[in-house]
Design an enzyme around this catalytic site. Structure first.
Site, PDB file in Angstrom:
ATOM      1  N   TRP A 200      25.514 -34.049 -12.278  1.00 50.36           N
ATOM      2  CA  TRP A 200      24.364 -34.256 -13.152  1.00 50.36           C
ATOM      3  C   TRP A 200      24.742 -34.670 -14.572  1.00 50.36           C
ATOM      4  CZ3 TRP A 200      22.297 -32.440 -17.708  1.00 50.36           C
ATOM      5  CH2 TRP A 200      20.995 -32.871 -18.003  1.00 50.36           C
ATOM      6  N   ASP A 201      25.849 -34.196 -15.111  1.00 55.15           N
ATOM      7  CA  ASP A 201      26.156 -34.430 -16.529  1.00 55.15           C
ATOM      8  C   ASP A 201      27.481 -35.169 -16.683  1.00 55.15           C
ATOM      9  OD1 ASP A 201      25.469 -34.271 -19.197  1.00 55.15           O
ATOM     10  OD2 ASP A 201      26.423 -32.328 -19.515  1.00 55.15           O
ATOM     11  N   LEU A 202      27.720 -36.179 -15.851  1.00 53.12           N
ATOM     12  CA  LEU A 202      29.024 -36.836 -15.827  1.00 53.12           C
ATOM     13  C   LEU A 202      29.078 -37.963 -16.851  1.00 53.12           C
ATOM     14  CD1 LEU A 202      31.669 -36.423 -14.305  1.00 53.12           C
ATOM     15  CD2 LEU A 202      30.969 -38.227 -12.744  1.00 53.12           C
ATOM     16  N   HIS A 203      29.136 -37.577 -18.115  1.00 49.68           N
ATOM     17  CA  HIS A 203      29.338 -38.552 -19.186  1.00 49.68           C
ATOM     18  C   HIS A 203      30.817 -38.588 -19.562  1.00 49.68           C
ATOM     19  CE1 HIS A 203      29.576 -35.245 -22.085  1.00 49.68           C
ATOM     20  NE2 HIS A 203      28.429 -34.774 -21.588  1.00 49.68           N
ATOM     21  N   ASN A 206      32.856 -35.523 -20.553  1.00 47.81           N
ATOM     22  CA  ASN A 206      32.983 -34.487 -19.532  1.00 47.81           C
ATOM     23  C   ASN A 206      33.999 -34.857 -18.455  1.00 47.81           C
ATOM     24  OD1 ASN A 206      31.441 -32.402 -20.469  1.00 47.81           O
ATOM     25  ND2 ASN A 206      29.642 -32.852 -19.226  1.00 47.81           N
TER      26      ASN A 206
END
Length: 337
Positions: A200-203, A206
């Site tokens: 979900w938060d794979l920027h 990260n």
């Protein structure tokens, strides 16, 4: 009940983290965090080896374990978003994600594999960073989500219900029309949400490099906020972030399509489904922006949606340029990814 056996140095909450914790979880959590961190240092016989670090909600302390190996102690509240992290990390078991060494369910504390915090994808050449993220998505989403993981279908239907009350807050009728169109699209997508384990938060920030000699692969994902759903929902952070580089090309919408093609090709994701789920993710950004007091839709997510809307699958070099949205793109939009 655990009884501490040895003293540990007092851990302080970093000044930049304290107001975020106060705002999101209350001053009581913030004031109690140093003592709670000390409890877990003693519980797992850990020795701090450096200054605490932090993200938006977590305090991260580099430590040394009793056997001399490095690790990190991650302290965060147990919330809807963080509750599934231990189960997801166990399911991945180091396959593209940081390894979980121990977990305290009552407090949410995690003992994790140590990585190199100075090396992220933020400063890597963009195409290399996109290729790495695409490869990680392929690895992470080949795992089925564990039982109890938040469901993308449920989240999508909740977003759609919230839109009706939020639309009147938008000043521009065109924004209200666009929000309604995104909500209608999301309502259709909610019936086939998928069951893959999503990060979900794979920027870019990260994804960290491992410590030398600890892993064969060069990059590892951290800080998941797991969902069960379709891999296409994962793409927006990599399309949205480093937006200044998209603007610098002179045609950010064309550049968005190029990024999208590289990500989907590397990850092996169907482009039409990925495009459709990216628009649902844009709706999530719009809902958050309005709930935070915004009276206009956020520019960068809307630009991403414009770039991908109703376009057949093809290489970006063949796609015609599209105009920018009328509002100025703001690098500071709070996209929460």
């Amino acid at each position: 009940m655990y009884e501490p056996t040895s003293p540990q140095p007092q851990i302080s909450v970093p000044p930049a983290l304290a107001p975020l914790l106060d705002h999101n979880f209350g001053p009581e959590w913030t004031s109690g965090l140093p003592a709670l961190t000390g409890l877990h240092l003693r519980r797992w016989n850990l020795t701090p080896t450096g200054a605490p670090m932090h993200g938006m909600v977590a305090l991260v302390v580099p430590v040394r374990r009793a056997d001399g190996s490095p690790a990190v102690l991650k302290m965060q509240p147990v919330t809807e978003e963080t509750r599934g992290e231990p189960a997801a990390l166990r399911a991945w078991a180091g396959d593209g994600a940081v390894r979980l060494l121990d977990h305290a369910p009552a407090t949410g504390a995690l003992l994790l594999e140590a990585l190199d915090p100075a090396r992220t994808l933020e400063n890597e050449p963009l195409d290399r960073a996109l290729t790495v993220i695409g490869g990680l998505l392929a690895r992470l989403t080949r795992h089925r989500a564990p039982e109890g993981t938040r469901r993308l279908g449920t989240i999508t239907r909740t977003m759609v219900r919230r839109c009706a009350a939020l639309a009147p807050h938008l000043r521009d009728p065109r924004d209200r029309t666009r929000l309604a169109a995104l909500a209608s699209h999301a309502r259709e997508m909610a019936s086939e949400p998928g069951d893959r384990l999503l990060h979900w938060d794979l920027h870019y920030a990260n994804v960290l490099a491992p410590l030398p000699g600890t892993r064969p692969e060069p990059w590892v994902a951290i800080d998941p906020q797991p969902l069960a759903g379709h891999p296409g929902y994962e793409l927006l952070p990599a399309l949205h972030d480093r937006w200044n580089e998209a603007v610098a090309t002179g045609d950010p919408l064309r550049e968005t399509r190029r990024r999208f093609d590289l990500l989907t090709e590397t990850a092996g994701i169907d482009r039409d489904r990925a495009r459709a789920w990216t628009r649902v993710r844009v709706l999530q950004e719009c809902v958050w922006a309005i709930e935070d007091g915004g009276t206009a839709l956020p520019d960068v997510p809307v630009a991403v949606a414009d770039a991908l809307r109703d376009r057949p699958s093809r290489r970006a070099k063949d796609a015609p340029a599209a105009p920018l949205p009328s509002r100025t793109v703001d690098e500071g939009d709070d996209h929460r990814v």
